[in-house]
Design a protein around this motif. Structure first.
Motif, PDB file in Angstrom:
ATOM      1  N   GLY A  25       0.951  -1.231   0.080  1.00  0.00           N
ATOM      2  CA  GLY A  25       0.036   0.027   0.057  1.00  0.00           C
ATOM      3  C   GLY A  25       0.742   1.297  -0.042  1.00  0.00           C
ATOM      4  N   LEU A  26       1.818   1.140  -0.643  1.00  0.00           N
ATOM      5  CA  LEU A  26       2.984   2.414  -0.645  1.00  0.00           C
ATOM      6  C   LEU A  26       2.882   3.374  -1.905  1.00  0.00           C
ATOM      7  CD1 LEU A  26       6.076   0.421   0.619  1.00  0.00           C
ATOM      8  CD2 LEU A  26       4.549   1.824   1.993  1.00  0.00           C
ATOM      9  N   VAL A  27       1.843   2.781  -2.927  1.00  0.00           N
ATOM     10  CA  VAL A  27       1.748   3.610  -3.905  1.00  0.00           C
ATOM     11  C   VAL A  27       0.243   3.620  -3.953  1.00  0.00           C
ATOM     12  CG1 VAL A  27       3.976   2.918  -5.133  1.00  0.00           C
ATOM     13  CG2 VAL A  27       1.870   1.439  -5.416  1.00  0.00           C
ATOM     14  N   ASP A  28      -0.347   4.678  -4.723  1.00  0.00           N
ATOM     15  CA  ASP A  28      -1.621   4.749  -5.280  1.00  0.00           C
ATOM     16  C   ASP A  28      -1.960   4.186  -6.590  1.00  0.00           C
ATOM     17  OD1 ASP A  28      -0.659   6.509  -7.178  1.00  0.00           O
ATOM     18  OD2 ASP A  28      -1.421   8.299  -6.378  1.00  0.00           O
ATOM     19  N   GLU A  29      -3.201   4.358  -6.983  1.00  0.00           N
ATOM     20  CA  GLU A  29      -3.682   3.406  -8.139  1.00  0.00           C
ATOM     21  C   GLU A  29      -2.805   3.895  -9.355  1.00  0.00           C
ATOM     22  OE1 GLU A  29      -5.720   7.316  -7.550  1.00  0.00           O
ATOM     23  OE2 GLU A  29      -5.551   5.517  -6.121  1.00  0.00           O
ATOM     24  N   ARG A  30      -2.155   5.067  -9.222  1.00  0.00           N
ATOM     25  CA  ARG A  30      -1.544   5.305 -10.420  1.00  0.00           C
ATOM     26  C   ARG A  30       0.035   5.010 -10.395  1.00  0.00           C
ATOM     27  NH1 ARG A  30      -3.709   9.901  -9.097  1.00  0.00           N
ATOM     28  NH2 ARG A  30      -1.733  10.699  -8.402  1.00  0.00           N
ATOM     29  N   GLY A  31       0.369   4.197  -9.144  1.00  0.00           N
ATOM     30  CA  GLY A  31       1.783   3.695  -8.998  1.00  0.00           C
ATOM     31  C   GLY A  31       2.666   4.879  -8.338  1.00  0.00           C
ATOM     32  N   PHE A  33       4.504   6.950  -5.275  1.00  0.00           N
ATOM     33  CA  PHE A  33       4.463   6.879  -3.856  1.00  0.00           C
ATOM     34  C   PHE A  33       3.539   7.739  -3.045  1.00  0.00           C
ATOM     35  CE2 PHE A  33       8.875   5.283  -4.999  1.00  0.00           C
ATOM     36  CZ  PHE A  33       8.588   4.008  -4.619  1.00  0.00           C
ATOM     37  N   ARG A  34       3.033   7.293  -2.249  1.00  0.00           N
ATOM     38  CA  ARG A  34       2.058   8.091  -1.133  1.00  0.00           C
ATOM     39  C   ARG A  34       3.037   8.903  -0.550  1.00  0.00           C
ATOM     40  NH1 ARG A  34      -2.925   5.840  -1.584  1.00  0.00           N
ATOM     41  NH2 ARG A  34      -3.008   3.720  -1.941  1.00  0.00           N
ATOM     42  N   THR A  35       4.044   8.493   0.185  1.00  0.00           N
ATOM     43  CA  THR A  35       5.222   9.442   0.887  1.00  0.00           C
ATOM     44  C   THR A  35       6.566   9.169   0.132  1.00  0.00           C
ATOM     45  OG1 THR A  35       3.840   8.866   2.742  1.00  0.00           O
ATOM     46  CG2 THR A  35       6.137   9.760   3.162  1.00  0.00           C
ATOM     47  N   PRO A  36       6.774  10.068  -0.951  1.00  0.00           N
ATOM     48  CA  PRO A  36       7.915   9.800  -1.782  1.00  0.00           C
ATOM     49  C   PRO A  36       9.326   9.536  -0.972  1.00  0.00           C
ATOM     50  CG  PRO A  36       6.668  11.548  -2.511  1.00  0.00           C
ATOM     51  CD  PRO A  36       5.959  11.151  -1.369  1.00  0.00           C
ATOM     52  N   LEU A  37       9.518  10.434   0.012  1.00  0.00           N
ATOM     53  CA  LEU A  37      10.795  10.119   0.701  1.00  0.00           C
ATOM     54  C   LEU A  37      10.818   8.989   1.799  1.00  0.00           C
ATOM     55  CD1 LEU A  37      11.706  14.270   0.943  1.00  0.00           C
ATOM     56  CD2 LEU A  37      12.335  12.131  -0.702  1.00  0.00           C
ATOM     57  N   SER A  38       9.948   8.193   1.982  1.00  0.00           N
ATOM     58  CA  SER A  38       9.826   7.257   2.939  1.00  0.00           C
ATOM     59  C   SER A  38      11.033   6.121   2.869  1.00  0.00           C
ATOM     60  CB  SER A  38       8.499   6.783   3.057  1.00  0.00           C
ATOM     61  OG  SER A  38       8.476   5.455   3.993  1.00  0.00           O
ATOM     62  N   GLY A  39      11.590   6.129   3.711  1.00  0.00           N
ATOM     63  CA  GLY A  39      12.490   4.640   3.743  1.00  0.00           C
ATOM     64  C   GLY A  39      11.732   3.415   3.547  1.00  0.00           C
ATOM     65  N   GLU A  40      10.488   3.401   3.621  1.00  0.00           N
ATOM     66  CA  GLU A  40       9.732   2.181   3.540  1.00  0.00           C
ATOM     67  C   GLU A  40       9.451   1.637   2.224  1.00  0.00           C
ATOM     68  OE1 GLU A  40       8.382  -0.114   6.358  1.00  0.00           O
ATOM     69  OE2 GLU A  40      10.182   1.166   7.441  1.00  0.00           O
ATOM     70  N   ASN A  41       9.604   2.549   1.233  1.00  0.00           N
ATOM     71  CA  ASN A  41       9.396   2.247  -0.068  1.00  0.00           C
ATOM     72  C   ASN A  41      10.261   1.336  -0.543  1.00  0.00           C
ATOM     73  OD1 ASN A  41       7.203   4.258  -0.230  1.00  0.00           O
ATOM     74  ND2 ASN A  41       8.624   5.984  -0.863  1.00  0.00           N
ATOM     75  N   VAL A  42       9.718   0.472  -1.372  1.00  0.00           N
ATOM     76  CA  VAL A  42      10.717  -0.469  -2.079  1.00  0.00           C
ATOM     77  C   VAL A  42      11.301   0.091  -3.335  1.00  0.00           C
ATOM     78  CG1 VAL A  42      10.823  -2.758  -3.213  1.00  0.00           C
ATOM     79  CG2 VAL A  42       9.095  -2.338  -1.043  1.00  0.00           C
ATOM     80  N   ARG A  43      12.612   0.037  -3.224  1.00  0.00           N
ATOM     81  CA  ARG A  43      13.092   0.791  -4.350  1.00  0.00           C
ATOM     82  C   ARG A  43      14.343  -0.009  -5.378  1.00  0.00           C
ATOM     83  NH1 ARG A  43      12.098   6.269  -4.473  1.00  0.00           N
ATOM     84  NH2 ARG A  43      11.330   7.058  -2.393  1.00  0.00           N
ATOM     85  N   ALA A  58      14.039  -3.586  -0.212  1.00  0.00           N
ATOM     86  CA  ALA A  58      12.877  -3.704   0.576  1.00  0.00           C
ATOM     87  C   ALA A  58      13.031  -3.643   2.032  1.00  0.00           C
ATOM     88  CB  ALA A  58      12.131  -4.860   0.220  1.00  0.00           C
ATOM     89  N   ALA A  59      13.591  -2.806   2.692  1.00  0.00           N
ATOM     90  CA  ALA A  59      13.991  -2.706   3.985  1.00  0.00           C
ATOM     91  C   ALA A  59      13.269  -3.643   5.083  1.00  0.00           C
ATOM     92  CB  ALA A  59      14.093  -1.328   4.676  1.00  0.00           C
ATOM     93  N   PRO A  60      13.687  -4.487   5.733  1.00  0.00           N
ATOM     94  CA  PRO A  60      15.107  -4.573   6.057  1.00  0.00           C
ATOM     95  C   PRO A  60      15.737  -5.689   4.977  1.00  0.00           C
ATOM     96  CG  PRO A  60      13.991  -5.829   7.556  1.00  0.00           C
ATOM     97  CD  PRO A  60      12.924  -5.289   6.597  1.00  0.00           C
ATOM     98  N   PHE A  61      15.281  -5.822   3.881  1.00  0.00           N
ATOM     99  CA  PHE A  61      15.820  -6.992   2.970  1.00  0.00           C
ATOM    100  C   PHE A  61      16.569  -6.323   1.583  1.00  0.00           C
ATOM    101  CE2 PHE A  61      12.414  -9.435   5.093  1.00  0.00           C
ATOM    102  CZ  PHE A  61      12.915 -10.481   5.312  1.00  0.00           C
TER     103      PHE A  61
END
Length: 172
Positions: A25-31, A33-43, A58-61
């Motif tokens: 749930g880290l992105v909206d329907e358009r893909g 990021f809901r919170t662009p600077l979050s460390g929780e985002n998978v990048r 994909a913290a902590p992985f």
């Protein structure tokens, strides 16, 4: 001309990233990021050369993503461990694309040590961990360095969510 294998690998990394961000749930329907600077985002990580830090964070992985026909899982897991250390993450796993299936069916491989550390962090027994996330073991000979446990990307996404939420949610 672009390298075809590199393009396949990049597409697989992006598919894994996008699936995990959507599941969590880290992105909206358009893909977006809901919170662009979050460390929780998978990048997807930038390539670092000799001190590579893995393909997807994909913290902590750290995820070492592979889109190849012939798996070399023990080698990939050694690579994932090294790259997790380079990136300062506690866990490294390998994610192998299953040809002809969606991203959620990709295979996520854990070495025994990483699987045990994650299991203990979640406060789960071996049986509960295997059942909850649909892990299956692969045992090859007496060399435990070649043993590993596997789930699919969907099972890994659930595990990642539980790890991020902490022990209280994981053992409910």
């Amino acid at each position: 001309m672009a390298n075809r294998n590199k393009a396949k690998g990049t597409a697989w990394e992006s598919a894994v990233r996008d699936f995990l961000n959507g599941y969590l749930g880290l992105v909206d329907e358009r893909g977006t990021f809901r919170t662009p600077l979050s460390g929780e985002n998978v990048r997807r990580a930038a390539q670092e050369g000799a001190r590579d830090v893995g393909d997807v964070h994909a913290a902590p992985f750290i995820l070492e993503c592979k889109d190849v026909r012939n798996p070399a899982v023990p080698t990939w897991l050694r690579q994932a461990r090294v790259e997790a250390a380079h990136a300062g993450f506690p866990y490294g796993v390998a994610v192998h694309k299953q040809r002809g299936y969606s991203v959620r069916a990709g295979r996520v491989h854990f070495d025994v040590r990483t699987w045990t550390r994650v299991r203990r962090a979640l406060g789960l027994s071996s049986r509960a961990m295997a059942e909850r996330y649909a892990f299956t073991p692969t045992v090859r000979g007496l060399d435990t360095g070649r043993w590993y446990l596997t789930t699919d990307v969907a099972g890994f996404a659930a595990l990642l969510s539980d790890v991020r939420a902490g022990v209280a949610r994981a053992v409910r």
